[in-house]
Design an enzyme around this catalytic site. Structure first.
Site, PDB file in Angstrom:
ATOM      1  N   ARG A 157      33.247 -13.158  25.267  1.00 43.27           N
ATOM      2  CA  ARG A 157      33.918 -11.870  25.058  1.00 43.27           C
ATOM      3  C   ARG A 157      32.989 -10.723  25.440  1.00 43.27           C
ATOM      4  O   ARG A 157      31.766 -10.796  25.230  1.00 43.27           O
ATOM      5  CB  ARG A 157      34.265 -11.751  23.572  1.00 43.27           C
ATOM      6  CG  ARG A 157      35.086 -10.531  23.160  1.00 43.27           C
ATOM      7  CD  ARG A 157      36.495 -10.700  23.498  1.00 43.27           C
ATOM      8  NE  ARG A 157      37.380  -9.733  22.842  1.00 43.27           N
ATOM      9  CZ  ARG A 157      38.527  -9.338  23.402  1.00 43.27           C
ATOM     10  NH1 ARG A 157      38.925  -9.779  24.576  1.00 43.27           N
ATOM     11  NH2 ARG A 157      39.314  -8.501  22.756  1.00 43.27           N
ATOM     12  N   THR A 159      45.547 -10.344  31.503  1.00 44.18           N
ATOM     13  CA  THR A 159      44.869 -11.558  31.044  1.00 44.18           C
ATOM     14  C   THR A 159      45.491 -12.744  31.769  1.00 44.18           C
ATOM     15  O   THR A 159      46.580 -12.631  32.338  1.00 44.18           O
ATOM     16  CB  THR A 159      45.032 -11.663  29.506  1.00 44.18           C
ATOM     17  OG1 THR A 159      44.536 -10.455  28.912  1.00 44.18           O
ATOM     18  CG2 THR A 159      44.307 -12.829  28.892  1.00 44.18           C
ATOM     19  N   THR A 216      40.207 -12.387  30.643  1.00 42.01           N
ATOM     20  CA  THR A 216      40.857 -11.074  30.595  1.00 42.01           C
ATOM     21  C   THR A 216      39.999  -9.970  31.185  1.00 42.01           C
ATOM     22  O   THR A 216      38.767 -10.085  31.224  1.00 42.01           O
ATOM     23  CB  THR A 216      41.194 -10.717  29.122  1.00 42.01           C
ATOM     24  OG1 THR A 216      41.932  -9.500  29.082  1.00 42.01           O
ATOM     25  CG2 THR A 216      39.951 -10.559  28.266  1.00 42.01           C
ATOM     26  N   ASP A 274      40.508  -2.801  22.879  1.00 44.68           N
ATOM     27  CA  ASP A 274      40.995  -3.799  21.913  1.00 44.68           C
ATOM     28  C   ASP A 274      40.454  -3.519  20.505  1.00 44.68           C
ATOM     29  O   ASP A 274      40.902  -4.126  19.530  1.00 44.68           O
ATOM     30  CB  ASP A 274      40.582  -5.219  22.326  1.00 44.68           C
ATOM     31  CG  ASP A 274      41.552  -5.826  23.330  1.00 44.68           C
ATOM     32  OD1 ASP A 274      42.529  -5.157  23.707  1.00 44.68           O
ATOM     33  OD2 ASP A 274      41.332  -6.975  23.739  1.00 44.68           O
ATOM     34  N   SER A 315      40.325 -10.230  19.537  1.00 44.01           N
ATOM     35  CA  SER A 315      41.145 -10.621  20.684  1.00 44.01           C
ATOM     36  C   SER A 315      42.333 -11.433  20.214  1.00 44.01           C
ATOM     37  O   SER A 315      42.241 -12.178  19.238  1.00 44.01           O
ATOM     38  CB  SER A 315      40.312 -11.466  21.644  1.00 44.01           C
ATOM     39  OG  SER A 315      41.122 -11.979  22.673  1.00 44.01           O
ATOM     40  N   SER A 316      43.439 -11.291  20.927  1.00 45.04           N
ATOM     41  CA  SER A 316      44.600 -12.156  20.657  1.00 45.04           C
ATOM     42  C   SER A 316      44.508 -13.468  21.406  1.00 45.04           C
ATOM     43  O   SER A 316      45.303 -14.379  21.169  1.00 45.04           O
ATOM     44  CB  SER A 316      45.887 -11.436  21.061  1.00 45.04           C
ATOM     45  OG  SER A 316      46.117 -10.347  20.203  1.00 45.04           O
ATOM     46  N   GLY A 374      48.956 -12.067  27.427  1.00 41.11           N
ATOM     47  CA  GLY A 374      50.065 -11.324  26.813  1.00 41.11           C
ATOM     48  C   GLY A 374      49.640 -10.363  25.725  1.00 41.11           C
ATOM     49  O   GLY A 374      50.476  -9.922  24.935  1.00 41.11           O
ATOM     50  N   GLY A 375      48.342 -10.028  25.652  1.00 40.50           N
ATOM     51  CA  GLY A 375      47.901  -9.066  24.649  1.00 40.50           C
ATOM     52  C   GLY A 375      48.304  -9.530  23.255  1.00 40.50           C
ATOM     53  O   GLY A 375      48.213 -10.716  22.926  1.00 40.50           O
TER      54      GLY A 375
HETATM   55  N1  GLY Z   1      42.672  -8.066  25.934  1.00 35.99           N
HETATM   56  C1  GLY Z   1      43.547  -9.080  25.500  1.00 35.99           C
HETATM   57  C2  GLY Z   1      42.982  -9.875  24.395  1.00 35.99           C
HETATM   58  O1  GLY Z   1      41.779 -10.039  24.322  1.00 35.99           O
HETATM   59  O2  GLY Z   1      43.710 -10.371  23.580  1.00 35.99           O
END
Ligand code: GLY
Length: 588
Positions: free
Chosen positions: A112, A401, A419, A441, A465-466, A487-488
């Site tokens: 990340r 992403t 992403t 985020d 993060s999702s 998909g965020g």
């Molecule tokens: N930027 C999308 C995520 O990390 O969930």
């Protein structure tokens, strides 16, 4: 399909064993699953599912050469950074879940992006208000230290089989000789020119809008700068990226006005991936294994188990869809409230995933019109009042992403979600690739009352993060499913649909991916109505009182592989441009 899954449940039960046994065992955290392998040697061949045919072909070629799933994912992702630059690339980050079939080890590499050392809690505040979405998205403030290249190196060290330079060959060749611009990439460009700085920032404008005109589908596009960057990484290793002129170009682009950021050469030189725990939770007689925070993988375990509490033998098809909706409403409220960077904030993950809490949480099923609120794990941890600890978080994440699922010929598997956050990230460009806007985020607003959010900005912190790369195993630790999606904020909903769709509704991999997306975060329930089943679901949920928002289409990019007894069943999301490719098992 919507009204047929009850019969299919029987077929799934045969595939996966006793689906109603042992509904709630103990949740376990473990960097590696214990060796308990009674299944046969791997005899199912290899498979790749990802968002672009060039990337799938690159991965398949690597597998055919004897490369591992890790080799293949690196090769595929370097190609995605070229042909699908709107979604991910060298300038962003990724989560990689790796399964080693010989040892049964499961590992999570967190690549990340990190906040710069000079980041501050109020860096997105202007005149006492959080910066507007478009301004923040394109700002240099939003650029975090990229993690993808370091993740390639960590992954290769963990399970690479082919020489490192080989993994970059296809992407270098495509970048040098050119590739045909895909419909999806071309389709973004007119709108991006209206909404963003992509056609204004000099370097991105020159690449995506040569001579001032947007690239068209089918145009031959070359990216010699990307080829050169990859050549350097291939020959010198990741330090070529994190130090020297590539690092200088990243810093320069991120600092450019308007809204220049604070990322520095030191931030880049100090970047490292983190090996974090894999979290596994029971689902009937299976195990759902996924990535721990800052990922939202834990929501997969929550949604599946809450769903099981909310259905009964008498539940019909529509009741099950309503239960899936409510399981999401409960799980999202907890995810939003508690999840953040685990190195920085205390996340009561054990409690949130414990059978006792999930049983209790299911009793809090919200009325359809209610706004979901977080539960309090103090119900299962004595003397701990958790809810008041954090203010309410409604951070939005965008959908720039991508997700890849790969199984190699030895049964090793990788699920990687990568992403750059928004489409085309921050629209800032260095040496042939886009820089992320991942810092958006984080929660951008700072509550005026002095309360704080679990996902607040802080120096060197990783934003929540999702992204939720996930695998499912049976009771003998045999791999059963590899899944994930971009998909965020909708990622937990998209991925959970495939898990419940395959394991409970008896859908094939492709049916589960195609099934209408249902996203229930907060008070509204979005339902994708592209197919007739979606319209029927929307009408049923509306009749039950939910605040339904019908959506013509959703931005999932589910790339999944289901492991059957005799074959692999893969699916690529038709909402994007990918495909599935397989390599037959070798006959002895
Ligand atoms: N930027 C999308 C995520 O990390 O969930």
């Amino acid at each position: 399909m919507y009204y047929q899954y009850r019969l299919s449940v029987i077929a799934t039960a045969l595939l996966f064993g006793c689906m109603s046994c042992n509904p709630m065992g103990e949740t376990v955290h473990k960097p590696g699953i214990e060796v308990n392998k009674s299944g046969p040697q791997w005899h199912l061949g290899a498979m790749v599912s990802a968002a672009n045919p060039h990337a799938v072909d690159a991965a398949t070629a690597i597998l055919a050469k004897g490369g591992s799933a890790i080799d293949a994912v690196i090769a595929a992702h370097t190609v995605l950074g070229l042909v699908e630059p709107q979604s991910s690339g060298l300038g962003g980050g990724a989560f990689l879940l790796n399964y080693n079939n010989a040892t049964d080890d499961l590992s999570f590499i967190d690549g990340r992006e990190t906040a710069p050392a000079l980041a501050s809690i109020d860096m997105f505040m202007k005149d006492n208000e959080a910066m507007g979405f478009i301004e923040a998205w394109q700002s240099g403030i939003a650029v975090g230290t990229p993690g993808a290249v370091a993740l390639y190196a960590s992954a290769h060290q963990m399970g690479g089989r082919l020489p490192w330079p080989d993994l970059f060959e296809t992407a270098i060749e495509l970048a040098s000789n050119g590739f045909l611009v895909s419909p999806r990439l071309a389709g973004y460009l007119p709108a991006m020119a209206r909404r963003s700085r992509l056609a204004i920032n000099p370097d991105t404008a020159a690449y995506f809008y040569p001579e001032g005109e947007a690239l068209q589908e089918g145009d031959l596009l070359k990216n010699p700068a990307y080829a050169e960057t990859l050549n350097r990484i291939a020959s010198e290793g990741p330090s070529a990226f994190y130090t020297g002129d590539i690092a200088q170009a990243i810093v320069k682009a991120a600092k450019a006005e308007p809204n220049g950021g604070s990322i520095s050469l030191t931030d880049l030189a100090n970047y490292s991936t983190v090996n974090r725990p894999v979290i596994c939770g029971p689902f009937r007689n299976l195990k759902i294994c996924t990535t721990s925070p800052p990922s939202s993988g834990g929501a997969q375990i929550m949604i599946a188990n809450l769903y099981d509490h909310l259905i009964s033998d008498g539940s019909n098809d529509a009741d099950r869809v309503a239960a899936f909706t409510d399981a999401q409403r409960l799980a999202y409220a907890d995810r939003d409230h508690y999840f953040g960077d685990p190195d920085e904030v205390a996340i009561p993950l054990d409690a949130l995933l414990s059978p006792a809490y999930l049983r209790h949480r299911a009793t809090q099923r919200f009325a359809p019109q209610a706004t979901p609120t977080p539960g309090d794990p103090a119900t299962v941890i004595d003397d701990l009042a958790m809810v008041p600890q954090w203010a309410r978080d409604t951070t939005e994440e965008m959908a720039g992403t991508t997700h890849l699922s790969i199984i190699d010929s030895d049964g090793n598997a990788v699920a990687m979600t990568a992403t750059i956050e928004g489409a085309f990230g921050s629209q800032r460009w260095a040496k042939g690739f886009l820089l992320n806007n991942e810092m958006t985020d984080f929660a951008k607003a700072v509550p005026e009352d002095g309360t704080r959010l679990a996902n607040a900005v802080a120096p060197n912190r990783r934003p929540r993060s999702s992204m939720s790369p996930t695998m499912v195993f049976d009771e003998e630790d045999n791999l059963r499913m590899v899944t994930g999606s971009p998909g965020g904020n909708s990622i937990p909903a998209y991925v959970a649909k495939t898990i419940i769709g395959v394991l409970d509704w008896g859908l094939s991999a492709q049916q589960a991916v195609d099934y209408p997306n249902i996203i229930a975060r907060g008070e509204k329930v979005r339902v994708e109505i592209a197919q007739p089943e979606g319209k029927a679901i929307a009408e049923d949920l509306s009749s039950r009182g939910y605040k339904v928002q019908e959506r013509a289409g959703e931005n999932s990019g589910l790339h999944i592989i289901v492991v059957g007894t005799d074959s692999l069943d893969g699916a690529a999301d038709k909402r994007r441009e990918g495909k599935v490719s397989s390599i037959k098992p070798q006959t002895p």
